[in-house]
Design a protein around this motif. Structure first.
Motif, PDB file in Angstrom:
ATOM      1  N   LEU A   1      -5.090   4.097   0.399  1.00  0.00           N
ATOM      2  CA  LEU A   1      -5.417   4.494   1.773  1.00  0.00           C
ATOM      3  C   LEU A   1      -6.615   3.708   2.301  1.00  0.00           C
TER       4      LEU A   1
ATOM      5  N   PHE B   1       2.334   7.528   5.930  1.00  0.00           N
ATOM      6  CA  PHE B   1       1.667   7.333   4.640  1.00  0.00           C
ATOM      7  C   PHE B   1       1.142   8.674   4.116  1.00  0.00           C
TER       8      PHE B   1
ATOM      9  N   ARG C   1       3.977  10.797   2.896  1.00  0.00           N
ATOM     10  CA  ARG C   1       4.490  10.296   1.610  1.00  0.00           C
ATOM     11  C   ARG C   1       3.575  10.678   0.446  1.00  0.00           C
TER      12      ARG C   1
ATOM     13  N   LEU D   1      -5.160   0.308   3.151  1.00  0.00           N
ATOM     14  CA  LEU D   1      -4.236   0.389   4.283  1.00  0.00           C
ATOM     15  C   LEU D   1      -4.992   0.629   5.586  1.00  0.00           C
TER      16      LEU D   1
ATOM     17  N   TYR E   1       0.823  -1.228   0.000  1.00  0.00           N
ATOM     18  CA  TYR E   1       0.000   0.000   0.000  1.00  0.00           C
ATOM     19  C   TYR E   1       0.850   1.268   0.000  1.00  0.00           C
ATOM     20  N   MET E   2       2.156   1.122   0.264  1.00  0.00           N
ATOM     21  CA  MET E   2       3.026   2.308   0.245  1.00  0.00           C
ATOM     22  C   MET E   2       3.533   2.569  -1.173  1.00  0.00           C
TER      23      MET E   2
END
Lengths: 328, 232
Positions: free
Chosen positions: B183, B213, B216, B186, A121-122
């Protein structure tokens, strides 16, 4: 830059490969084997959403060009042991396209464990599950191919890591027409591609008996709401003798599923669900079950084209969902 | 200070605990230390009081390195003994002090592979530790807070890691209309983890993870961040 994304002959594809550009190619095993070595990854499948509509062909290949910016992409195979490094190896800024052979140990390992991979997910991860013509099920194994070496494998995952410059952003999204129906809440205690027991609204039950007693249309997937993303698990079949229900993707414990509400007209529904995109779609694929259940042969899904696959990957394995990548 | 006293100090071992045996193998750059409670019997190594470790109850944990040398501490597994920095949890690969050091590095966004390199630990052990944290099976309860991570968020719209926003998002008491698929996925995964994580420090670690996150992908999260801004 407008990249190529179309169904074409082996000769045309070979010409493109020989130009040294990078590609993600889908086609029947017989045609993939005819392609020259070069900067491409491939997977077996004879079903496509082409410009002319849903198509089955063993003679042509669907070629998706991968735009290269400052740094060249990296192509590699992963085996069962190295697969958890998939996201860690991905570029810090860029994206990865992955192809997984259906029914392989890597397929089930990815399906069950990908959400826990380091950096999942990153870093953007998109891809598809290679399959075969439905007439060949059980006779021929789905395979992936590393174009750089010409190696064909039904035991490896092939991936291409594409670095992007800082001003570019890879966005992965999905179009799923299925929504949870207004029926019971279904949960499972285990992770897996099959289940016998479940909980219906919190009460223990046999899932097979539940589906049968309620005359559930098993072409409709289980749907779960992942913070606004509707994630399907498609039902493969019911083994009445063992009361086991098999799925095309794993069910996970603690996730609340419902049987999807029926989708009327897939093509019109798809058109309505298509988001307004500022940039073109770089890659997309749709599910073989949508193709079959919605009779998509000869029909178009707006301007979106690509392989029709045995599973779609938008970070994790999905079912009955269209996934797409845009670079902005 | 005597050498043995210095070693006790370096490893943070205090009475009634005592080092009862050392095996040093400089070729492998590893020192193994056995620790047991003091008794009144004589000791061949560390003076008047001695102790022993029952082999069937012995457990080994990787401790903070001594210079370039790996340090492994052996002691009896005990469910009743109070937490010590030089001990670890049953089934976990690291001592509490080492766990704290690793958690601080994870909170600072250092990649797992880099942590393995810096600390000379195996990927397998680190994953075992991380899985323990994520599944709520282990915690950092014995670790003193060593708040260090000052993320470079000076000109960022992303709230600091210690903002309540992150814990509210993670426990589900705050919901956003999310556009970014990664997102959504996650946050779903992290909410699942938070349901079983009770250790307050691990929960803080998860807040840092979610905040990272957002840092980033700040450019892509304008819609989501505007909702957070309105809450402030």
């Amino acid at each position: 830059m407008k990249t190529i994304a179309k169904l074409m002959s082996v000769g045309q594809a070979a010409e493109l490969i020989n130009s040294g550009r990078y590609f993600n190619i889908a086609g029947d095993e017989t045609v993939l084997k005819q392609l020259p070595q070069g900067n491409w990854i491939g997977g077996t499948i004879p079903y496509f959403m082409a410009e002319e509509g849903g198509t089955v062909t063993r003679d042509r290949v669907f070629v998706n060009e991968i735009e290269v910016f400052d740094e060249p992409p990296t192509i590699r195979f992963y085996d069962l042991e190295s697969l958890p490094q998939l996201c860690r190896n991905a570029p810090e800024h860029g994206y990865t396209v992955v192809i997984v052979p259906a029914f392989s140990p890597c397929h089930s390992a990815f399906a069950e464990n990908a959400p826990n991979y380091e950096d999942m997910y990153m870093k953007p991860l998109i891809g598809w599950v290679a399959g075969v013509h439905l007439d060949d099920l059980g006779k021929v194994s789905p395979k992936v191919m590393m174009g750089t070496t010409g190696e064909l494998s039904d035991q490896h995952v092939v991936a291409i890591d594409v670095p992007l410059p800082p001003d570019k952003f890879a966005n992965i999204d999905i179009i799923n027409l299925f929504r949870p129906g207004d029926g019971d809440t279904i949960t499972f205690d285990v992770t897996g591609f099959s289940a016998t027991n479940c909980k219906i609204n919190g009460k223990d039950a046999s899932f097979a008996d539940y589906l049968t007693a309620n005359k559930v249309d098993t072409r409709l997937p289980l749907v779960a709401d992942y913070c606004g993303a509707m994630i399907n698990v498609s039902i493969k079949g019911i083994d009445e003798a063992t009361k086991r229900v098999d799925f095309y993707a794993p069910i996970f414990p603690a996730v609340q599923y419902r049987i999807a509400a029926p989708v009327g007209d897939y093509v019109n529904g798809f058109q309505a669900a298509l988001p307004q995109l500022d940039t073109g779609i770089t890659f997309s694929c749709n599910c073989i079950l949508n193709y079959l259940h919605s009779n998509l042969e000869g029909k178009r899904t707006a301007q979106i084209t690509g392989p029709i696959t045995f599973g779609e990957i938008a970070y994790q394995l999905l079912n009955q969902t269209l996934v797409y990548l845009t670079i902005s | 200070m005597k050498a043995e006293d210095l070693l006790h100090k370096l490893l943070d071992i205090e009475a009634p605990w005592q080092i009862v045996r050392i095996r040093e193998d400089l070729g492998r750059r590893q020192i193994d230390v056995w620790v047991a409670p003091q008794t009144t019997k004589g000791n061949w190594l560390f003076g008047a009081k001695t102790a022993s470790i029952s082999a069937d109850r012995e457990h080994a944990w990787r401790h903070i390195n001594l210079g370039d040398t790996r340090c492994v501490i052996h002691s009896e597994v005990s469910l009743t003994a109070p937490p010590q920095p030089w001990r670890g949890e049953i089934g976990q690969p690291f001592t509490n002090a080492m766990s704290r050091q690793i958690a601080a590095m994870m909170r600072d966004g250092i990649k797992l592979q880099s942590i393995c390199t810096f600390l000379d630990i195996t990927v397998g052990d680190l994953w075992k530790f991380k899985h323990g944290l994520d599944s709520g099976k282990t915690g950092l309860a014995s670790a003193a807070a060593s708040a260090s991570a000052e993320a470079a968020t000076a000109v960022s719209k992303v709230p600091e890691p210690d903002s309540l926003v992150w814990s509210c998002l993670l426990d589900g008491s705050l919901n956003l209309d999310i556009r970014l698929l990664s997102l959504k996925l996650l946050l779903t995964k992290m909410r699942e983890q938070m349901r079983v994580i009770i250790d307050p420090e691990v929960r803080v670690l998860k807040c840092y993870e979610l905040q990272r996150f957002f840092v980033r992908y700040e450019k892509a999260l304008g819609y989501e961040l505007s909702q957070i801004e309105k809450l402030a």
